[in-house]
Design a protein around this motif. Structure first.
Motif, PDB file in Angstrom:
ATOM      1  N   LEU A 174       0.836  -1.201   0.000  1.00  0.00           N
ATOM      2  CA  LEU A 174       0.000   0.000   0.000  1.00  0.00           C
ATOM      3  C   LEU A 174       0.872   1.253   0.000  1.00  0.00           C
ATOM      4  O   LEU A 174       0.585   2.217  -0.726  1.00  0.00           O
ATOM      5  CB  LEU A 174      -0.918  -0.001   1.222  1.00  0.00           C
ATOM      6  N   LEU A 175       1.943   1.244   0.777  1.00  0.00           N
ATOM      7  CA  LEU A 175       2.851   2.388   0.813  1.00  0.00           C
ATOM      8  C   LEU A 175       3.505   2.605  -0.551  1.00  0.00           C
ATOM      9  O   LEU A 175       3.567   3.738  -1.049  1.00  0.00           O
ATOM     10  CB  LEU A 175       3.920   2.167   1.881  1.00  0.00           C
ATOM     11  N   GLY A 176       3.979   1.528  -1.161  1.00  0.00           N
ATOM     12  CA  GLY A 176       4.603   1.650  -2.478  1.00  0.00           C
ATOM     13  C   GLY A 176       3.641   2.152  -3.534  1.00  0.00           C
ATOM     14  O   GLY A 176       3.994   2.991  -4.370  1.00  0.00           O
ATOM     15  N   VAL A 177       2.408   1.652  -3.507  1.00  0.00           N
ATOM     16  CA  VAL A 177       1.395   2.093  -4.464  1.00  0.00           C
ATOM     17  C   VAL A 177       1.115   3.585  -4.303  1.00  0.00           C
ATOM     18  O   VAL A 177       1.048   4.336  -5.284  1.00  0.00           O
ATOM     19  CB  VAL A 177       0.099   1.268  -4.288  1.00  0.00           C
ATOM     20  N   ASN A 178       0.961   4.039  -3.065  1.00  0.00           N
ATOM     21  CA  ASN A 178       0.668   5.456  -2.830  1.00  0.00           C
ATOM     22  C   ASN A 178       1.797   6.354  -3.325  1.00  0.00           C
ATOM     23  O   ASN A 178       1.548   7.372  -3.997  1.00  0.00           O
ATOM     24  CB  ASN A 178       0.424   5.693  -1.341  1.00  0.00           C
ATOM     25  N   VAL A 179       3.031   5.996  -3.011  1.00  0.00           N
ATOM     26  CA  VAL A 179       4.167   6.839  -3.404  1.00  0.00           C
ATOM     27  C   VAL A 179       4.291   6.913  -4.923  1.00  0.00           C
ATOM     28  O   VAL A 179       4.402   7.997  -5.511  1.00  0.00           O
ATOM     29  CB  VAL A 179       5.472   6.307  -2.785  1.00  0.00           C
ATOM     30  N   ILE A 180       4.272   5.764  -5.585  1.00  0.00           N
ATOM     31  CA  ILE A 180       4.477   5.732  -7.038  1.00  0.00           C
ATOM     32  C   ILE A 180       3.315   6.391  -7.768  1.00  0.00           C
ATOM     33  O   ILE A 180       3.516   7.129  -8.746  1.00  0.00           O
ATOM     34  CB  ILE A 180       4.675   4.279  -7.505  1.00  0.00           C
ATOM     35  N   CYS A 181       2.091   6.156  -7.309  1.00  0.00           N
ATOM     36  CA  CYS A 181       0.936   6.763  -7.973  1.00  0.00           C
ATOM     37  C   CYS A 181       0.946   8.281  -7.840  1.00  0.00           C
ATOM     38  O   CYS A 181       0.585   8.995  -8.791  1.00  0.00           O
ATOM     39  CB  CYS A 181      -0.360   6.189  -7.391  1.00  0.00           C
ATOM     40  N   ILE A 225       3.609  10.173  -7.629  1.00  0.00           N
ATOM     41  CA  ILE A 225       4.651  10.673  -8.528  1.00  0.00           C
ATOM     42  C   ILE A 225       4.164  10.671  -9.976  1.00  0.00           C
ATOM     43  O   ILE A 225       4.327  11.653 -10.712  1.00  0.00           O
ATOM     44  CB  ILE A 225       5.934   9.829  -8.382  1.00  0.00           C
ATOM     45  N   ILE A 226       3.560   9.560 -10.409  1.00  0.00           N
ATOM     46  CA  ILE A 226       3.091   9.460 -11.791  1.00  0.00           C
ATOM     47  C   ILE A 226       1.999  10.492 -12.064  1.00  0.00           C
ATOM     48  O   ILE A 226       2.024  11.208 -13.081  1.00  0.00           O
ATOM     49  CB  ILE A 226       2.581   8.039 -12.082  1.00  0.00           C
ATOM     50  N   LEU A 238       9.341   8.433 -15.848  1.00  0.00           N
ATOM     51  CA  LEU A 238       7.947   8.014 -15.976  1.00  0.00           C
ATOM     52  C   LEU A 238       7.860   6.530 -16.290  1.00  0.00           C
ATOM     53  O   LEU A 238       7.004   5.818 -15.737  1.00  0.00           O
ATOM     54  CB  LEU A 238       7.249   8.826 -17.069  1.00  0.00           C
ATOM     55  N   LEU A 239       8.730   6.042 -17.160  1.00  0.00           N
ATOM     56  CA  LEU A 239       8.737   4.627 -17.507  1.00  0.00           C
ATOM     57  C   LEU A 239       9.089   3.774 -16.294  1.00  0.00           C
ATOM     58  O   LEU A 239       8.462   2.724 -16.053  1.00  0.00           O
ATOM     59  CB  LEU A 239       9.724   4.375 -18.647  1.00  0.00           C
ATOM     60  N   ILE A 240      10.085   4.206 -15.523  1.00  0.00           N
ATOM     61  CA  ILE A 240      10.464   3.462 -14.319  1.00  0.00           C
ATOM     62  C   ILE A 240       9.297   3.398 -13.345  1.00  0.00           C
ATOM     63  O   ILE A 240       8.974   2.336 -12.794  1.00  0.00           O
ATOM     64  CB  ILE A 240      11.691   4.115 -13.661  1.00  0.00           C
ATOM     65  N   GLY A 241       8.643   4.536 -13.130  1.00  0.00           N
ATOM     66  CA  GLY A 241       7.497   4.551 -12.224  1.00  0.00           C
ATOM     67  C   GLY A 241       6.362   3.674 -12.705  1.00  0.00           C
ATOM     68  O   GLY A 241       5.726   2.966 -11.911  1.00  0.00           O
ATOM     69  N   LEU A 289       6.584   1.002 -14.684  1.00  0.00           N
ATOM     70  CA  LEU A 289       6.976  -0.402 -14.533  1.00  0.00           C
ATOM     71  C   LEU A 289       6.878  -0.852 -13.074  1.00  0.00           C
ATOM     72  O   LEU A 289       6.419  -1.972 -12.786  1.00  0.00           O
ATOM     73  CB  LEU A 289       8.392  -0.619 -15.060  1.00  0.00           C
ATOM     74  N   LEU A 290       7.298   0.011 -12.162  1.00  0.00           N
ATOM     75  CA  LEU A 290       7.171  -0.324 -10.737  1.00  0.00           C
ATOM     76  C   LEU A 290       5.710  -0.477 -10.338  1.00  0.00           C
ATOM     77  O   LEU A 290       5.353  -1.395  -9.587  1.00  0.00           O
ATOM     78  CB  LEU A 290       7.838   0.754  -9.887  1.00  0.00           C
ATOM     79  N   LEU A 291       4.858   0.403 -10.854  1.00  0.00           N
ATOM     80  CA  LEU A 291       3.438   0.328 -10.530  1.00  0.00           C
ATOM     81  C   LEU A 291       2.827  -0.955 -11.086  1.00  0.00           C
ATOM     82  O   LEU A 291       2.030  -1.618 -10.406  1.00  0.00           O
ATOM     83  CB  LEU A 291       2.710   1.548 -11.088  1.00  0.00           C
ATOM     84  N   VAL A 292       3.197  -1.316 -12.324  1.00  0.00           N
ATOM     85  CA  VAL A 292       2.694  -2.566 -12.910  1.00  0.00           C
ATOM     86  C   VAL A 292       3.131  -3.755 -12.067  1.00  0.00           C
ATOM     87  O   VAL A 292       2.354  -4.683 -11.797  1.00  0.00           O
ATOM     88  CB  VAL A 292       3.179  -2.710 -14.366  1.00  0.00           C
ATOM     89  N   GLY A 293       4.391  -3.736 -11.617  1.00  0.00           N
ATOM     90  CA  GLY A 293       4.875  -4.817 -10.771  1.00  0.00           C
ATOM     91  C   GLY A 293       4.108  -4.908  -9.464  1.00  0.00           C
ATOM     92  O   GLY A 293       3.770  -6.010  -9.004  1.00  0.00           O
ATOM     93  N   LEU A 294       3.815  -3.763  -8.862  1.00  0.00           N
ATOM     94  CA  LEU A 294       3.052  -3.768  -7.616  1.00  0.00           C
ATOM     95  C   LEU A 294       1.626  -4.262  -7.839  1.00  0.00           C
ATOM     96  O   LEU A 294       1.076  -5.000  -7.005  1.00  0.00           O
ATOM     97  CB  LEU A 294       3.029  -2.361  -7.018  1.00  0.00           C
TER      98      LEU A 294
END
Length: 266
Positions: free
Chosen positions: A202-209, A211-212, A246-249, A251-256
Motif C-alpha cells: 500500500l505504501l509503495g502504491v501510494n508513493v508511485i501513484c 509521482i506518476i 515516468l517509464l520506471i514509475g 513499470l514499478l506500478l505494474v509490478g506492484l
C-alpha cells in the motif's frame, strides 16, 4: 523606519542566470514557475523541522493505530510532511532540475525510513493487536487503492498549483503515506511479516501513484523549463530523463499491481 518584508520568490529561478520575462501561467495554473519552484524547494528540504514533524506524527500515528483511534490517525496524516517531498520530486523532474529532484527524493527516503524505524521500535515495545480495524485497513490493498492514489495525487498537484493549499488536507488524508509506513514498521516489530507485506504494498502504491499523477498534471499545466539544456550538461534533466523516470514509475506500478493480484488470489 526599516520595513522588513518576506521574499516570496525570485526571477529568474536559481540556476537560470539569464533574465527572463515574467511568464503567464498556462494550463490553469495560478502560480508562476518561479513561485512554484520556491514553494516546492521548501517542501523538499531536509531540516530539523521536517525530522521533528516526522518524529511527532509517527508517534501519534502508531499510538492511534495501536489504540484503534481513527481521529488520532487522521491527525497524524495531516501533520506528516511526507507528501511534500514526493510531489517536489515529480516537480523537479518536470522542471529538469536534477538537484531539486534528487534532494526531494533523498528527503522522502529519509522521512519514510525514520517513520518505519521509529514505528518498528514502538511496535516491538507497545502491545499492538493485528486485528485492530485501523491496522487491518492498511494491510489490505487492491486495485481500487491504485485508482484512489492516482486521482488523489492529481488533485493534490492541482490544489498546489492553484495556490489553494487548504485543499491539500483532503489529499493528505486520501493518499496518506504515514499510516501504511507506520503499520509496516509496527508489524515488523511484532514479527507479523505477512500483513506487513500488505502495508508495504500500500505504501509503495501510494508513493508511485502520486509521482506518476503529479508528472502528468505538471505536464498538462505547462510546468517545464524555459528551455531544455544540452544533454551533456549533467546538472539538469532532459526530456529523455522525464520519460525514463515516468517509464520506471510505470513499470514499478505494474509490478506492484501484479503482486496485489497474486496476493489476492487472482
Amino acid at each position: 523606519r526599516i520595513v522588513v518584508l518576506p521574499v516570496e520568490t525570485t526571477v529568474p529561478m536559481p540556476g537560470q542566470p539569464d533574465p527572463a520575462p515574467r511568464p503567464d501561467a498556462p494550463g490553469g495554473r495560478d502560480l508562476t514557475l518561479e513561485e512554484l519552484y520556491t514553494r516546492m524547494a521548501k517542501e523538499g528540504n531536509l531540516d530539523r523541522n521536517f525530522v521533528m514533524l516526522i518524529f511527532l506524527s509517527t508517534i501519534a500515528a502508531t499510538i492511534g493505530l495501536a489504540e484503534d483511534n481513527t481521529a488520532v490517525v487522521i491527525g497524524s496524516m495531516v501533520i506528516a510532511p511526507l507528501l511534500g517531498p514526493v510531489i517536489t520530486f515529480a516537480f523537479g523532474v518536470s522542471m529538469g532540475a536534477r538537484a531539486l529532484a534528487m534532494r526531494a527524493l533523498f528527503t522522502a527516503f529519509v522521512g519514510l525510513g525514520l517513520a518505519v524505524l521509529l514505528s518498528l521500535v514502538i511496535g516491538f515495545l507497545w502491545p499492538v493487536s493485528v486485528s485492530n480495524a485501523e491496522v487491518l485497513a492498511r494491510t489490505e490493498v487492491n486495485v481500487a487503492h491504485v485508482v484512489l492514489a492516482l486521482t488523489a495525487g492529481a488533485a493534490g498537484v492541482l490544489a498546489l498549483t492553484s495556490g489553494i493549499t487548504t485543499r491539500l488536507v483532503g489529499v493528505m488524508v486520501a493518499v496518506a503515506l504515514l499510516p501504511p509506513a507506520a503499520v509496516f514498521g509496527m508489524l515488523l516489530g511484532k514479527g507479523e511479516f505477512e500483513p506487513a507485506m500488505g502495508a508495504a504494498l500500500l505504501l509503495g502504491v501510494n508513493v508511485i501513484c502520486v509521482i506518476i499523477a503529479a508528472q502528468f498534471v505538471f505536464l498538462f499545466q505547462g510546468v517545464k523549463p524555459r528551455r531544455w539544456v544540452r544533454v551533456g550538461q549533467v546538472e539538469r534533466f532532459t526530456p529523455k530523463d522525464w520519460f525514463i523516470w515516468l517509464l520506471i514509475g510505470t513499470l514499478l506500478l505494474v509490478g506492484l499491481v501484479v503482486l496485489i493480484l497474486v496476493r489476492g488470489g487472482f
